[in-house]
Design a protein around this motif. Structure first.
Motif, mmCIF file in Angstrom:
data_model
loop_
_atom_site.group_PDB
_atom_site.id
_atom_site.type_symbol
_atom_site.label_atom_id
_atom_site.label_comp_id
_atom_site.label_asym_id
_atom_site.label_seq_id
_atom_site.Cartn_x
_atom_site.Cartn_y
_atom_site.Cartn_z
ATOM 1 N N UNK A 16 72.379 85.048 99.481
ATOM 2 C CA UNK A 16 72.685 86.442 99.185
ATOM 3 C C UNK A 16 72.870 86.647 97.688
ATOM 4 N N UNK A 17 73.556 85.714 97.053
ATOM 5 C CA UNK A 17 73.827 85.831 95.628
ATOM 6 C C UNK A 17 72.522 85.828 94.821
ATOM 7 N N UNK A 18 71.629 84.896 95.181
ATOM 8 C CA UNK A 18 70.385 84.803 94.411
ATOM 9 C C UNK A 18 69.373 85.869 94.827
ATOM 10 N N UNK A 19 69.574 86.455 96.004
ATOM 11 C CA UNK A 19 68.751 87.610 96.351
ATOM 12 C C UNK A 19 69.093 88.789 95.444
ATOM 13 N N UNK A 20 70.377 88.955 95.116
ATOM 14 C CA UNK A 20 70.788 89.999 94.182
ATOM 15 C C UNK A 20 70.208 89.724 92.795
ATOM 16 N N UNK A 21 70.170 88.449 92.415
ATOM 17 C CA UNK A 21 69.543 88.079 91.134
ATOM 18 C C UNK A 21 68.073 88.488 91.142
ATOM 19 N N UNK A 183 56.010 107.723 87.032
ATOM 20 C CA UNK A 183 56.025 107.804 88.496
ATOM 21 C C UNK A 183 56.169 106.414 89.105
ATOM 22 N N UNK A 184 55.457 105.437 88.537
ATOM 23 C CA UNK A 184 55.533 104.060 89.029
ATOM 24 C C UNK A 184 56.963 103.525 88.940
ATOM 25 N N UNK A 185 57.632 103.785 87.819
ATOM 26 C CA UNK A 185 59.011 103.328 87.644
ATOM 27 C C UNK A 185 59.940 103.960 88.675
ATOM 28 N N UNK A 186 59.720 105.235 88.940
ATOM 29 C CA UNK A 186 60.561 105.958 89.905
ATOM 30 C C UNK A 186 60.358 105.411 91.314
ATOM 31 N N UNK A 187 59.104 105.220 91.692
ATOM 32 C CA UNK A 187 58.775 104.745 93.036
ATOM 33 C C UNK A 187 59.281 103.316 93.262
ATOM 34 N N UNK A 188 59.219 102.496 92.226
ATOM 35 C CA UNK A 188 59.614 101.091 92.372
ATOM 36 C C UNK A 188 61.119 100.874 92.289
ATOM 37 N N UNK A 189 61.844 101.817 91.721
ATOM 38 C CA UNK A 189 63.280 101.598 91.511
ATOM 39 C C UNK A 189 64.162 102.243 92.581
ATOM 40 N N UNK A 190 63.919 103.502 92.907
ATOM 41 C CA UNK A 190 64.839 104.215 93.802
ATOM 42 C C UNK A 190 64.990 103.575 95.183
ATOM 43 N N UNK A 191 63.909 103.213 95.878
ATOM 44 C CA UNK A 191 64.093 102.584 97.195
ATOM 45 C C UNK A 191 64.834 101.242 97.110
ATOM 46 N N UNK A 192 64.531 100.450 96.091
ATOM 47 C CA UNK A 192 65.161 99.143 95.921
ATOM 48 C C UNK A 192 66.661 99.299 95.703
ATOM 49 N N UNK A 193 67.022 100.241 94.843
ATOM 50 C CA UNK A 193 68.441 100.468 94.547
ATOM 51 C C UNK A 193 69.176 100.967 95.790
ATOM 52 N N UNK A 194 68.592 101.935 96.493
ATOM 53 C CA UNK A 194 69.246 102.529 97.660
ATOM 54 C C UNK A 194 69.481 101.506 98.766
ATOM 55 N N UNK A 195 68.553 100.575 98.925
ATOM 56 C CA UNK A 195 68.644 99.626 100.039
ATOM 57 C C UNK A 195 69.460 98.374 99.678
ATOM 58 N N UNK A 196 69.280 97.844 98.472
ATOM 59 C CA UNK A 196 69.779 96.501 98.187
ATOM 60 C C UNK A 196 70.937 96.395 97.195
ATOM 61 N N UNK A 197 71.059 97.315 96.277
ATOM 62 C CA UNK A 197 72.088 97.166 95.235
ATOM 63 C C UNK A 197 73.474 97.463 95.807
ATOM 64 N N UNK A 198 74.382 96.498 95.684
ATOM 65 C CA UNK A 198 75.763 96.658 96.147
ATOM 66 C C UNK A 198 76.620 95.549 95.559
ATOM 67 N N UNK A 199 77.928 95.743 95.628
ATOM 68 C CA UNK A 199 78.876 94.718 95.218
ATOM 69 C C UNK A 199 79.145 93.795 96.406
ATOM 70 N N UNK A 200 79.588 92.566 96.164
ATOM 71 C CA UNK A 200 79.824 91.628 97.270
ATOM 72 C C UNK A 200 81.008 92.035 98.147
ATOM 73 N N UNK A 201 80.876 91.736 99.426
ATOM 74 C CA UNK A 201 81.980 91.960 100.371
ATOM 75 C C UNK A 201 82.894 90.732 100.370
ATOM 76 N N UNK A 202 84.028 90.876 101.006
ATOM 77 C CA UNK A 202 84.973 89.766 101.109
ATOM 78 C C UNK A 202 84.320 88.608 101.867
ATOM 79 N N UNK A 203 84.390 87.413 101.287
ATOM 80 C CA UNK A 203 83.807 86.235 101.917
ATOM 81 C C UNK A 203 82.399 85.920 101.471
ATOM 82 N N UNK A 204 81.774 86.824 100.689
ATOM 83 C CA UNK A 204 80.398 86.588 100.239
ATOM 84 C C UNK A 204 80.336 85.851 98.903
ATOM 85 N N UNK A 205 81.448 85.818 98.175
ATOM 86 C CA UNK A 205 81.486 85.097 96.896
ATOM 87 C C UNK A 205 82.751 84.243 96.839
#
Length: 334
Positions: A16-21, A183-205
């Motif tokens: 999970x940690x390196x997936x965020x990387x 347009x390319x930057x917008x299309x490539x960034x917004x879905x990735x951020x909405x789905x994957x970007x987050x801070x770690x939950x308890x027990x994940x780090x």
């Protein structure tokens, strides 16, 4: 308590940690590279199309730097109070829309405003956002290597974008290229951020124990403080040195395309290739420095960087001199 913590830390899933990387790496590779790395390739085409002076249009880089200096302290505090996903979304949107807006701009004032807007966006999702996210997922070991890998994404994307951008500018022109990459930057960034970007939950780090934190604080150097630091001559020597390096890097990274295209008359393919080689060097350098910092510290990393800079500038000066001599010989023959 310490045995329980040790047991929890052993169960940490590094995937999970390196997936965020990897996510940070991707954001650096596409939206960040589009916003910050390919703009120099547009310079000779924009000044030719709109009749701007090189000095006048180059001020877009200055406007971006000023915006960064003004907003950095404010935005740094915002990350503690606002949801990180919202900040990344805002940053990616500002950056992409700003770049897209260049395609509809016709005067320098418009370019300046959009450059500042773009830089603020990059600060949110890259300059401040990526280190904050990496630090949250790597509270103990591996932070330097993780940051190095994440930021190397900007150069990996740049390796390919340099060639693509050079060819598109030569065939499609400035307006189309600005809008397409925005347009390319917008299309490539917004879905990735909405789905994957987050801070770690308890027990994940890893859990940083209070006594462990106290040990670091008591055994380490707390710093001189702002007042004493400003009175320290070595601080000012460091600042002057950093400023000189910044001028040098800025000249190379923002004006190389104009020089190679305008002064030396190199083809779009060759200019793109040179930019890709520059980016490829950054890929290895970013990762290498991160590993050295983790293993030995900043001192050794800076010695390695100094050696690379000396060798690099020596080779650049020698090669440019030879190219000019060859052009002079060709002109004589003609």
């Amino acid at each position: 308590m310490s045995n329980q913590t040790l047991s929890t830390n052993n169960k940490i899933d590094n995937k999970k940690k390196y997936f965020i990387v990897f996510i940070c790496m991707f954001l650096q590779a596409v939206p960040y590279s589009i916003a910050q790395n390919i703009q120099p390739l547009f310079v000779p085409y924009v000044i030719k199309q709109f009749g701007f002076s090189l000095a006048g249009f180059s001020l877009i880089f200055t406007c971006g730097a000023i915006a960064s200096a003004i907003f950095s302290p404010v935005l740094g505090n915002v990350f503690e109070k606002v949801n990180i996903k919202l900040l990344f979304l805002l940053g990616a949107t500002l950056s992409a829309v700003g770049f897209m807006g260049f395609g509809f701009s016709h005067n320098l004032a418009q370019f300046y405003v959009l450059a500042a807007m773009q830089k603020v966006g990059c600060l949110l999702f890259s300059g401040i956002g990526v280190p904050y996210l990496i630090n949250s997922w790597f509270p103990k070991e591996g932070r330097g290597k993780a940051l190095g890998i994440a930021f190397s994404g900007g150069s990996i994307g740049n390796v390919f974008l340099q060639q693509i951008t050079s060819q598109m500018l030569a065939s499609r022109g400035v307006t189309y290229s600005y809008i397409f990459f925005g347009v390319l930057a917008l299309v490539c960034s917004l879905p990735i951020v909405m789905i994957f970007v987050r801070l770690p939950k308890v027990g994940e780090v890893e859990v940083v124990e209070e006594n462990e934190s106290e040990e670091v604080q008591t055994s380490g150097f707390d710093g001189l403080g702002a007042k004493a630091t400003k009175q320290n001559k070595y601080f000012w020597l460091f600042s002057i040195g950093y400023a000189i390096i910044a001028v040098s890097i800025s000249a190379l990274s923002t004006q190389y395309a104009t020089y190679f295209t305008g002064e030396l008359g190199l083809s779009a393919t060759l200019v793109g290739t040179l930019g890709s080689v520059f980016a490829l060097g950054y890929v290895f350098g970013s990762t290498l420095v991160g590993i050295i910092v983790d293993k030995v510290g900043f001192g050794a990393a800076w010695i390695v960087m100094l050696g690379c800079v000396v060798v690099g500038y020596t080779l650049l000066l020698g090669s440019i001199k030879k190219v000019k001599e060859q052009y002079a010989e060709m002109e004589v023959e003609i």
